[in-house]
Write a protein that holds these residues in place. Structure first.
Motif, PDB file in Angstrom:
ATOM      1  N   GLU A   1      -3.687  -2.806  17.002  1.00  0.00           N
ATOM      2  CA  GLU A   1      -4.476  -1.588  16.809  1.00  0.00           C
ATOM      3  C   GLU A   1      -4.367  -1.039  15.394  1.00  0.00           C
ATOM      4  O   GLU A   1      -5.245  -0.289  14.933  1.00  0.00           O
ATOM      5  N   LYS A   2      -3.295  -1.381  14.708  1.00  0.00           N
ATOM      6  CA  LYS A   2      -3.147  -0.940  13.313  1.00  0.00           C
ATOM      7  C   LYS A   2      -2.120  -1.834  12.615  1.00  0.00           C
ATOM      8  O   LYS A   2      -1.387  -2.585  13.258  1.00  0.00           O
ATOM      9  N   ASP A   3      -2.088  -1.764  11.275  1.00  0.00           N
ATOM     10  CA  ASP A   3      -1.096  -2.518  10.511  1.00  0.00           C
ATOM     11  C   ASP A   3       0.276  -1.881  10.678  1.00  0.00           C
ATOM     12  O   ASP A   3       0.397  -0.690  10.999  1.00  0.00           O
ATOM     13  N   ARG A   4       1.349  -2.684  10.410  1.00  0.00           N
ATOM     14  CA  ARG A   4       2.712  -2.210  10.662  1.00  0.00           C
ATOM     15  C   ARG A   4       3.543  -2.249   9.380  1.00  0.00           C
ATOM     16  O   ARG A   4       3.542  -3.257   8.658  1.00  0.00           O
ATOM     17  N   VAL A   5       4.286  -1.189   9.139  1.00  0.00           N
ATOM     18  CA  VAL A   5       5.162  -1.125   7.971  1.00  0.00           C
ATOM     19  C   VAL A   5       6.393  -1.995   8.207  1.00  0.00           C
ATOM     20  O   VAL A   5       7.036  -1.918   9.249  1.00  0.00           O
TER      21      VAL A   5
ATOM     22  N   GLU B   1       0.857  -1.190   0.000  1.00  0.00           N
ATOM     23  CA  GLU B   1       0.000   0.000   0.000  1.00  0.00           C
ATOM     24  C   GLU B   1       0.893   1.240   0.000  1.00  0.00           C
ATOM     25  O   GLU B   1       1.842   1.329   0.787  1.00  0.00           O
ATOM     26  N   ASP B   2       0.594   2.185  -0.883  1.00  0.00           N
ATOM     27  CA  ASP B   2       1.383   3.421  -1.020  1.00  0.00           C
ATOM     28  C   ASP B   2       2.860   3.112  -1.260  1.00  0.00           C
ATOM     29  O   ASP B   2       3.752   3.845  -0.800  1.00  0.00           O
ATOM     30  N   GLY B   3       3.123   2.023  -1.953  1.00  0.00           N
ATOM     31  CA  GLY B   3       4.490   1.658  -2.289  1.00  0.00           C
ATOM     32  C   GLY B   3       5.246   0.950  -1.184  1.00  0.00           C
ATOM     33  O   GLY B   3       6.382   0.514  -1.384  1.00  0.00           O
ATOM     34  N   ALA B   4       4.628   0.818   0.003  1.00  0.00           N
ATOM     35  CA  ALA B   4       5.281   0.166   1.143  1.00  0.00           C
ATOM     36  C   ALA B   4       4.711  -1.238   1.341  1.00  0.00           C
ATOM     37  O   ALA B   4       3.605  -1.549   0.882  1.00  0.00           O
ATOM     38  N   ILE B   5       5.493  -2.063   2.050  1.00  0.00           N
ATOM     39  CA  ILE B   5       5.062  -3.422   2.385  1.00  0.00           C
ATOM     40  C   ILE B   5       4.634  -3.443   3.848  1.00  0.00           C
ATOM     41  O   ILE B   5       5.406  -3.044   4.737  1.00  0.00           O
ATOM     42  N   TRP B   6       3.420  -3.917   4.093  1.00  0.00           N
ATOM     43  CA  TRP B   6       2.823  -3.865   5.438  1.00  0.00           C
ATOM     44  C   TRP B   6       2.513  -5.270   5.961  1.00  0.00           C
ATOM     45  O   TRP B   6       2.197  -6.173   5.196  1.00  0.00           O
ATOM     46  N   PHE B   7       2.584  -5.388   7.288  1.00  0.00           N
ATOM     47  CA  PHE B   7       2.090  -6.585   7.983  1.00  0.00           C
ATOM     48  C   PHE B   7       0.664  -6.293   8.417  1.00  0.00           C
ATOM     49  O   PHE B   7       0.411  -5.321   9.143  1.00  0.00           O
TER      50      PHE B   7
ATOM     51  N   LYS C   1       9.650   0.317   3.822  1.00  0.00           N
ATOM     52  CA  LYS C   1       9.151   1.629   3.430  1.00  0.00           C
ATOM     53  C   LYS C   1       9.083   1.746   1.907  1.00  0.00           C
ATOM     54  O   LYS C   1       9.679   0.958   1.172  1.00  0.00           O
ATOM     55  N   ALA C   2       8.389   2.757   1.454  1.00  0.00           N
ATOM     56  CA  ALA C   2       8.217   2.962   0.012  1.00  0.00           C
ATOM     57  C   ALA C   2       9.555   3.172  -0.693  1.00  0.00           C
ATOM     58  O   ALA C   2       9.694   2.835  -1.877  1.00  0.00           O
TER      59      ALA C   2
END
Length: 575
Positions: free
Chosen positions: A306-310, A292-298, A313-314
């Motif tokens: 509470e939220k996804d983690r990068v 998402e937005d060029g980055a890879i997330w867990f 980075k992009a």
């Protein structure tokens, strides 16, 4: 078999007998589950099984208790039983059973209280300290070193398979910042007008490293580009800090099976894969990676975070979390079933995402985080913020230099890890009973003095010179099968009761990751020995009494030394 286990078996047999003859009619029977009474006047052990069985048996708790007591089989363990209050079954042990503890301790020596965990118990990786190699250890690192090392010792004595690991955070921007900080100090020391950048390590140790480079190699790096100089000094400074960390941990008596380099996670093998790429692919295969937005997330939010983690980075830069993902996956791939990490309490917000990553791979519950509070340093009750020598933080090495390793370790272990420690430097240096480590060590030294006095002068001299051990000395003056029946004084019985608790204490301290309990135990055992020494003369005219008391004294020596060894603290023979 431990005394508690023997007693529980006896009570369970009594319940089974009462059910068999119809005195107690119930489909199932709760376990005896013995515990120590709060008031020693109520006996050595107590069971609430009668109260827990009352509804099942459709009888009053006291009637159930009476039925159980009436069916207790003949045995040599129990001296007396009484029913108290609403239905407590209070048990007092026979003197002979307590005396048997002395014989058991002397026979098993350093193996006394050694346990076995259930078959199939997990192989454990215990990671602790894991400080960045960008500066000296602070006193908080000393607490994690003492805690992790003692936890491993206690767990291994209880029968666990523990592998100790230090994770070296030697990858990423902090290493470049460290190298650049040294480079700037180097140029300043050579007379160049260079300002330290806003992002830097400003401690005096940085200038010391730079001066060391000048002393060894002069102006060798002066004409390099800033990037070349930073890269060179990053590696030099890194190695110096790592060597310092090894040295200080060695002084603390803390050893690791492996110092694991974060950099190794990014090294590709012959197939072109690295631990980072393998861990990422394993997570992707489970459906928990998104771009998402060029980055890879867990996608950790899918697992309760509470939220996804990068992770990447992009711009392609790996995050610190990506290293953690790869490191924990690598641990599992090395065959560890259960992972324990000791972290400072300031990392509490990081716990959930790490638990989620193990769950994402299909290993829920495989990661256990022990969060510990920090250390507050005092001197005669006044808070100590800075080192007198450098005007900066007090380092762990400075603390060891001033108070010694034993006091440092013992006091760092004196409270549960979830409570802060107030460490008073002057109190730690006192040579009196107000200092708990001195108090315990003095009890051990006094015992050794008693044994030397009881021995042949030549043997005593050999023991004092270190030519024979205290165990060998004791074996020469105390027969293995000596008569222990004279040990009936309450001070003697209290000592034996406390020693009988040791194996269960170790098992529970290992299970609960709570080595601090052994500091309390050591102080209690030392106090009981001092009371015994006051109330019962050891070297007396009655040969049978003297021999029995010497055996008790020797058993106390063994358990005190063993307790201290599990804490990583020495047991001096002279003080």
């Amino acid at each position: 078999m431990e005394i508690r286990e023997q007693l529980e078996n006896i009570i369970d047999e009594a319940i089974a007998a009462a059910r068999a003859d119809g005195t107690l009619v119930m489909d199932e029977a709760p376990a005896a589950a013995l515990e120590r009474p709060r008031d020693e006047a109520n006996g050595d052990w107590a069971s609430t099984v009668a109260m827990r069985s009352a509804k099942l048996a459709k009888k009053s708790p006291r009637d159930v208790a009476q039925a159980i007591v009436d069916h207790i089989p003949t045995n040599e363990v129990i001296a007396s039983v009484e029913i108290a209050g609403p239905g407590f079954i209070n048990i007092r042990l026979s003197d002979a059973v307590l005396q048997g503890v002395v014989r058991e301790v002397r026979a098993e020596a350093e193996d006394f209280g050694r346990g076995t965990v259930p078959e199939g118990e997990r192989k454990i990786n215990l990671e602790y300290v894991s400080a960045n190699p960008t500066g000296p250890f602070h006193v908080g690192h000393g607490r994690w070193a003492a805690l992790g090392d003692a936890m491993a010792r206690v767990m291994e004595h209880a029968g666990y398979d523990v592998y100790e690991e230090f994770y070296i955070n030697d990858h990423g921007t902090q290493m470049d910042v460290f190298g650049n900080s040294v480079a700037v100090r180097y140029m300043q020391l050579l007379g160049h007008d260079v300002e330290m950048p806003e992002q830097c390590y400003g401690g005096s140790y940085v200038a010391d490293i730079a001066q060391g480079i000048i002393d060894r190699e002069g102006r060798k790096y002066e004409d390099m580009t800033d990037e070349e100089r930073m890269s060179a000094f990053r590696e030099i400074a890194y190695q110096e800090m790592l060597d310092l960390q090894h040295r200080v941990m060695s002084r603390m008596g803390t050893t690791f099976d492996r110092w694991f380099s974060e950099r190794s996670l990014y090294v590709e093998d012959e197939t072109g894969e690295s631990p980072v790429s393998r861990s990422l692919k394993a997570m992707e295969d489970k459906g928990y990676v998104k771009e998402e937005d060029g980055a890879i997330w867990f996608r950790s939010s899918a697992l309760g975070d509470e939220k996804d983690r990068v992770m990447i980075k992009a711009n392609g830069e790996m995050t610190y979390f990506m290293s953690d993902v790869a490191y924990h996956y690598d641990k599992k791939m090395r065959g560890f079933d259960h992972l324990i990490n000791i972290w400072g309490a300031d990392h509490h917000g990081y716990v959930k995402r790490c638990e989620c990553m193990l769950e994402a791979w299909g290993w829920p519950g495989a990661l256990e985080i022990v969060l510990g509070q920090l250390v507050n340093l005092y001197r005669d009750g006044e808070a100590v913020r800075m080192s007198k020598r450098t005007g900066e933080m007090v380092t762990l090495e400075e603390l060891i230099d001033e108070v010694g390793v034993d006091a440092t370790r013992y006091l760092m272990l004196s409270r549960s890890s979830d409570q802060p420690i107030d460490f008073d430097i002057e109190a730690a240096k006192k040579k009196d009973s107000s200092n708990p480590v001195y108090y315990v060590q003095y009890a051990h030294a006094r015992i050794c003095s008693i044994l030397r006095k009881a021995a042949d002068p030549a043997d005593a001299a050999a023991a004092e010179a270190g030519e024979i051990t205290m165990g060998e000395l004791a074996a020469r003056i105390i027969p293995e099968d000596c008569d222990l029946s004279p040990l009936t004084h309450e001070s003697e019985l209290a000592l034996m009761r406390k020693m009988a608790d040791f194996g269960n204490l170790v098992a529970l301290a290992a299970r609960d990751r709570a080595p601090f309990r052994l500091t309390h135990y050591a102080q209690d055992l030392a106090a009981l020995f001092h009371q015994f020494y006051t109330n019962c003369h050891v070297l007396v005219d009655d040969a049978a009494v003297q021999t029995a008391r010497l055996a008790l004294v020797d058993a106390t020596r063994i358990v005190l030394a063993l307790t201290l060894s599990l804490l990583g603290v020495s047991a001096p023979e002279k003080m």
